[in-house]
Design an enzyme around this catalytic site. Structure first.
Site, PDB file in Angstrom:
ATOM      1  N   GLU A  20      -3.122  -4.874  -2.898  1.00  0.00           N
ATOM      2  CA  GLU A  20      -3.625  -5.812  -3.915  1.00  0.00           C
ATOM      3  C   GLU A  20      -3.655  -5.145  -5.285  1.00  0.00           C
ATOM      4  O   GLU A  20      -3.342  -5.771  -6.303  1.00  0.00           O
ATOM      5  CB  GLU A  20      -5.033  -6.280  -3.546  1.00  0.00           C
ATOM      6  CG  GLU A  20      -5.114  -7.097  -2.272  1.00  0.00           C
ATOM      7  CD  GLU A  20      -5.324  -6.229  -1.031  1.00  0.00           C
ATOM      8  OE1 GLU A  20      -4.857  -5.067  -1.014  1.00  0.00           O
ATOM      9  OE2 GLU A  20      -5.935  -6.726  -0.084  1.00  0.00           O
ATOM     10  N   ASN A  76       0.838  -1.197   0.000  1.00  0.00           N
ATOM     11  CA  ASN A  76       0.000   0.000   0.000  1.00  0.00           C
ATOM     12  C   ASN A  76       0.878   1.254   0.000  1.00  0.00           C
ATOM     13  O   ASN A  76       1.971   1.282   0.587  1.00  0.00           O
ATOM     14  CB  ASN A  76      -1.035   0.005   1.140  1.00  0.00           C
ATOM     15  CG  ASN A  76      -0.475  -0.167   2.520  1.00  0.00           C
ATOM     16  OD1 ASN A  76       0.611  -0.714   2.703  1.00  0.00           O
ATOM     17  ND2 ASN A  76      -1.213   0.275   3.520  1.00  0.00           N
ATOM     18  N   CYS A 129      -4.023   0.505  -2.567  1.00  0.00           N
ATOM     19  CA  CYS A 129      -3.971  -0.738  -1.788  1.00  0.00           C
ATOM     20  C   CYS A 129      -2.909  -1.691  -2.348  1.00  0.00           C
ATOM     21  O   CYS A 129      -2.592  -1.662  -3.538  1.00  0.00           O
ATOM     22  CB  CYS A 129      -5.308  -1.457  -1.820  1.00  0.00           C
ATOM     23  SG  CYS A 129      -6.560  -0.745  -0.752  1.00  0.00           S
ATOM     24  N   CYS A 188     -10.074  -5.205   0.684  1.00  0.00           N
ATOM     25  CA  CYS A 188     -11.201  -4.281   0.809  1.00  0.00           C
ATOM     26  C   CYS A 188     -12.181  -4.510  -0.349  1.00  0.00           C
ATOM     27  O   CYS A 188     -11.881  -5.237  -1.312  1.00  0.00           O
ATOM     28  CB  CYS A 188     -10.702  -2.828   0.820  1.00  0.00           C
ATOM     29  SG  CYS A 188     -10.232  -2.209  -0.816  1.00  0.00           S
ATOM     30  N   TYR A 194      -6.018  11.421   2.108  1.00  0.00           N
ATOM     31  CA  TYR A 194      -6.169  10.025   2.559  1.00  0.00           C
ATOM     32  C   TYR A 194      -6.896   9.075   1.611  1.00  0.00           C
ATOM     33  O   TYR A 194      -6.444   7.957   1.402  1.00  0.00           O
ATOM     34  CB  TYR A 194      -6.886   9.975   3.917  1.00  0.00           C
ATOM     35  CG  TYR A 194      -6.195  10.687   5.050  1.00  0.00           C
ATOM     36  CD1 TYR A 194      -4.853  11.058   4.966  1.00  0.00           C
ATOM     37  CD2 TYR A 194      -6.882  10.991   6.218  1.00  0.00           C
ATOM     38  CE1 TYR A 194      -4.226  11.711   6.011  1.00  0.00           C
ATOM     39  CE2 TYR A 194      -6.260  11.641   7.268  1.00  0.00           C
ATOM     40  CZ  TYR A 194      -4.930  12.011   7.162  1.00  0.00           C
ATOM     41  OH  TYR A 194      -4.320  12.655   8.202  1.00  0.00           O
TER      42      TYR A 194
END
Ligand code: THU
Length: 143
Positions: A61, A48, A59, A96, A54
């Protein structure tokens, strides 16, 4: 769930843990590493990468899938995610929602998604378990 070999699982774990150590997560302080095994038996890792705005962070993945695509990989055979979730590291890190959809693009319903932290391996799921009744390229007729 398709069988991945023990050496493949170990290689995924090693790659994802090495990626986790490179994570840039100064805001959440929640480093994550991910590794993908592609259809050619190659491994691609990602971590990440956060930033001061923010919600714009990347991520692990997504980074691993990007590395796979960049290397010419077409399909994911297995994915492993490493994060140290929860108090006392008690909650395993699963992808997520957005990453589940990204994985859907490159994996079958039975794509194995393995969870681990920096000390142990945890549960594994199929993509269909984490993203049931999902929408994908087949719906568009482009698969
Ligand atoms: N994160 C990932 O990289 N992958 C996951 O599977 C869960 C969450 C990141 C996003 C953010 O940088 C940090 O972990 C905390 O949510």
């Amino acid at each position: 769930m398709p069988i991945i070999t023990e050496p493949q699982q170990q290689a995924l774990l090693q790659a994802a843990r090495a990626a986790q150590r490179m994570a840039y997560a100064p805001y959440s302080k929640y480093p994550v590493g991910a590794a993908v095994l592609d259809e050619q038996g190659r491994f691609h890792a990602g971590c990440n990468v956060e930033n001061a705005a923010y919600p714009e962070g990347l991520c692990a993945e997504a980074a691993a899938l990007s590395a796979m695509v960049l290397a010419g990989g077409k399909w994911a055979q297995a994915v492993l995610v490493v994060g140290n979730g929860g108090k006392n590291h008690s909650a395993w890190t699963t992808p997520c929602g957005g990453c589940r959809q990204k994985l859907r693009e490159f994996g079958d319903a039975d794509l194995p998604i393995l969870c681990a932290n920096d000390q142990a391996t945890g549960p594994s799921y199929t993509l269909a378990q984490l993203l049931p009744e999902s929408f994908g390229p087949d719906h568009l007729g482009t698969a």
